[in-house]
Scaffold this motif. Structure first.
Motif, PDB file in Angstrom:
ATOM      1  N   TYR A 219     -13.782  18.015  32.832  1.00  0.00           N
ATOM      2  CA  TYR A 219     -15.206  17.595  33.137  1.00  0.00           C
ATOM      3  C   TYR A 219     -15.205  16.467  33.866  1.00  0.00           C
ATOM      4  O   TYR A 219     -16.345  16.009  34.332  1.00  0.00           O
ATOM      5  CB  TYR A 219     -15.613  17.771  31.743  1.00  0.00           C
ATOM      6  CG  TYR A 219     -15.886  19.043  31.267  1.00  0.00           C
ATOM      7  CD1 TYR A 219     -17.033  19.750  31.943  1.00  0.00           C
ATOM      8  CD2 TYR A 219     -15.460  19.403  30.020  1.00  0.00           C
ATOM      9  CE1 TYR A 219     -17.067  21.093  31.463  1.00  0.00           C
ATOM     10  CE2 TYR A 219     -15.641  20.782  29.438  1.00  0.00           C
ATOM     11  CZ  TYR A 219     -16.744  21.473  30.289  1.00  0.00           C
ATOM     12  OH  TYR A 219     -16.853  22.867  29.818  1.00  0.00           O
TER      13      TYR A 219
ATOM     14  N   ALA B   4      -7.833  24.751  31.407  1.00  0.00           N
ATOM     15  CA  ALA B   4      -7.045  23.413  30.830  1.00  0.00           C
ATOM     16  C   ALA B   4      -5.907  23.706  30.240  1.00  0.00           C
ATOM     17  O   ALA B   4      -4.625  23.092  30.253  1.00  0.00           O
ATOM     18  CB  ALA B   4      -8.019  22.822  29.861  1.00  0.00           C
TER      19      ALA B   4
ATOM     20  N   LYS C 116      -9.401  19.448  28.370  1.00  0.00           N
ATOM     21  CA  LYS C 116     -10.901  19.697  28.951  1.00  0.00           C
ATOM     22  C   LYS C 116     -11.521  18.707  29.527  1.00  0.00           C
ATOM     23  O   LYS C 116     -12.090  18.858  30.677  1.00  0.00           O
ATOM     24  CB  LYS C 116     -11.774  20.465  27.805  1.00  0.00           C
ATOM     25  CG  LYS C 116     -11.263  21.788  27.406  1.00  0.00           C
ATOM     26  CD  LYS C 116     -12.461  22.684  26.776  1.00  0.00           C
ATOM     27  CE  LYS C 116     -12.638  21.847  25.402  1.00  0.00           C
ATOM     28  NZ  LYS C 116     -13.551  22.659  24.815  1.00  0.00           N
TER      29      LYS C 116
ATOM     30  N   ILE D 191     -13.207  27.117  30.760  1.00  0.00           N
ATOM     31  CA  ILE D 191     -12.498  25.683  31.062  1.00  0.00           C
ATOM     32  C   ILE D 191     -11.446  25.664  30.112  1.00  0.00           C
ATOM     33  O   ILE D 191     -10.433  25.217  30.250  1.00  0.00           O
ATOM     34  CB  ILE D 191     -13.955  24.614  30.613  1.00  0.00           C
ATOM     35  CG1 ILE D 191     -14.955  24.711  31.909  1.00  0.00           C
ATOM     36  CG2 ILE D 191     -13.063  23.347  30.866  1.00  0.00           C
ATOM     37  CD1 ILE D 191     -14.500  24.319  33.227  1.00  0.00           C
ATOM     38  N   GLU D 192     -11.694  26.152  28.951  1.00  0.00           N
ATOM     39  CA  GLU D 192     -10.383  26.100  27.926  1.00  0.00           C
ATOM     40  C   GLU D 192      -9.057  26.817  28.533  1.00  0.00           C
ATOM     41  O   GLU D 192      -8.113  26.112  28.201  1.00  0.00           O
ATOM     42  CB  GLU D 192     -10.849  26.733  26.556  1.00  0.00           C
ATOM     43  CG  GLU D 192     -11.869  26.038  25.723  1.00  0.00           C
ATOM     44  CD  GLU D 192     -13.552  26.144  26.245  1.00  0.00           C
ATOM     45  OE1 GLU D 192     -14.401  25.452  25.874  1.00  0.00           O
ATOM     46  OE2 GLU D 192     -13.330  27.191  27.188  1.00  0.00           O
TER      47      GLU D 192
END
Length: 206
Positions: A58, A47, A54, A43-44
């Motif tokens: 989410y 993003a 992030k 996810i990092e």
């Protein structure tokens, strides 16, 4: 395509920003095109590539699996709207959508790559099956049930099995035989060949 409209289920968090959502999906596509495996897409990293925080990811997806499903949906042709004129016409449209996805998967490096990797990732495949494959299958079964109610299909056939018989030849050519032809008119040929022996005895051919 409105990506927000392509998913089912309740909307989480704040109202969606289509521009942010598209940037995130395009960020994942960029990483995949660069050869980054699904397993290494954090996810990092997504993003950072998309230029968002992030939290923005989410707010829209519960995790990578759900996000990857939407990436595949954005790369695939959208599901066609059924005409509703007859069972036969609806079945042709459903198979034609499958044929078009098969053709695109052959010509799109990103789709070919993602489909191959999904099979080695149980979580992603389960999410794709639950959110995409299962609803498409339910739609096909409902078209057949409606055909039984309307007298277009024999009442003594198992519609679950019959759905597999319609979809199977196209899947075989698209997935198991990537060198096989997917010509124009194949959807009509499959549907009409099967329906020839599945109409009620009293129903004349169209």
């Amino acid at each position: 395509m409105n990506l927000a409209d392509s998913r089912t289920g309740p909307v989480r968090g704040r109202p969606r920003s289509e521009a942010v959502e598209r940037a995130i999906i395009e960020g994942v596509m960029k990483l995949l095109e660069e050869g980054v495996p699904l397993a290494e897409l954090s996810i990092e990293r997504i993003a950072r590539t998309a230029g968002v925080g992030k939290a923005a990811i989410y707010r829209r997806w519960s995790g990578k699996e759900e996000l990857f499903v939407d990436v595949v949906r954005a790369a695939e042709p959208p599901d066609a709207e059924l005409p509703g004129t007859s069972m036969r016409d609806d079945l042709v449209v459903l198979l034609e959508s499958l044929r078009q996805r098969g053709l695109l998967s052959r010509s799109s490096a990103i789709l070919h790559n993602v489909h191959a990797q999904m099979k080695s990732s149980p979580k992603v495949w389960t999410a794709y099956h639950n959110l995409v494959v299962a609803p498409r299958r339910r739609l096909g079964v409902e078209v057949l049930r409606r055909g039984q109610r309307n007298g277009e299909l024999r009442e003594d056939v198992d519609v679950e099995l019959l759905n597999d018989l319609f979809v199977g030849p196209m899947l075989l050519r698209s997935v198991m035989r990537p060198d096989a032809d997917l010509p124009d008119g194949l959807s009509e040929q499959i549907v009409d060949t099967l329906l020839e022996g599945l109409r009620p005895v009293s129903s004349p051919p169209p």
